[in-house]
Motif scaffolding. Structure first.
Motif, short mmCIF file in Angstrom:
data_model
loop_
_atom_site.label_atom_id
_atom_site.label_comp_id
_atom_site.label_asym_id
_atom_site.label_seq_id
_atom_site.Cartn_x
_atom_site.Cartn_y
_atom_site.Cartn_z
N ALA A 180 0.81 -1.22 0.00
CA ALA A 180 0.00 0.00 0.00
C ALA A 180 0.85 1.27 0.00
N VAL A 181 2.16 1.13 0.19
CA VAL A 181 3.06 2.30 0.17
C VAL A 181 4.14 2.16 -0.89
N GLN A 182 4.02 1.18 -1.76
CA GLN A 182 5.05 0.91 -2.77
C GLN A 182 5.11 2.02 -3.81
N PRO A 183 6.28 2.65 -3.99
CA PRO A 183 6.39 3.64 -5.07
C PRO A 183 6.29 2.96 -6.43
N GLY A 184 5.79 3.67 -7.40
CA GLY A 184 5.71 3.15 -8.75
C GLY A 184 7.02 3.28 -9.48
#
Length: 197
Positions: A180-184
């Motif tokens: 839910a906090v993974q950068p793209g």
């Protein structure tokens, strides 16, 4: 952490995605072991590795630290690090945190990222809530391997078997604290480019 290592030569470390494990790297281990020392491990909360109850144990820096521990355990100052999906996100974060330890980086099917405007964050949080409310079997049928997944019957069966091998609380924590906090890719690519990777 449950770790499997095969072969000899320069180290390659492989990480699988959410709901997977080191077992999913068998074909890659066989294909590479004649030229490389290939390591695959079950990330925290998955399969044969420990599944802490504390949600904070699933924050991104913990996964990055685990990868560093694997390299340390194997006595390797550097490795080629490869990951699929969630594993690609961890591999990219590891490269950003420890660029001197990465000889090469292989990223496959990197998650789209949880930035505003993407569906990943809402999907991850909804899936985690459904696990808490309905259990992993019912939540997984809705969010991972059911009719809306686009998987054929055989692939859906394999995904289901993979997910059900893990502690439900660990999957929910991983969804909330990591995915839910993974950068793209754009954000990760910018950070990696600044390091020359």
């Amino acid at each position: 952490l449950h770790l499997g290592v095969e072969g000899g030569g320069p180290l390659v470390v492989l990480l699988w995605g959410l709901g997977g494990s080191g077992r999913h790297c068998r074909l890659q281990l066989r294909a590479l072991r004649d030229r490389f020392r290939v390591a695959a491990f079950d990330v925290r909360g998955h399969a044969r590795s420990e599944a802490p109850r504390d949600a904070a144990a699933y924050q991104p820096e913990r996964f990055v630290a685990d990868l560093a521990r694997v390299l340390d355990h194997l006595g390797a100052p550097q490795a080629v690090v490869g990951g699929l999906s969630m594993g690609a996100g961890v591999a990219a974060r590891f490269a950003i945190a420890h660029p001197a330890r990465v000889r090469g980086l292989v990223l496959a099917s990197l998650p789209p990222g949880a930035e505003a405007g993407t569906r990943q964050r809402s999907w991850a949080l909804a899936f985690a809530d459904a696990i808490d409310r309905d259990g992993l079997e019912a939540a997984g049928a809705r969010y991972a391997w059911g009719s809306e997944s686009g998987l054929d019957a055989n692939a859906a069966r394999l995904v289901r078997l993979g997910f059900l091998e893990h502690a439900p609380h660990a999957i929910a924590h991983t969804l909330r604290e990591l995915l839910a906090v993974q950068p793209g890719w754009p954000a990760l690519a910018q950070s990696l480019a600044a390091l020359g990777l």
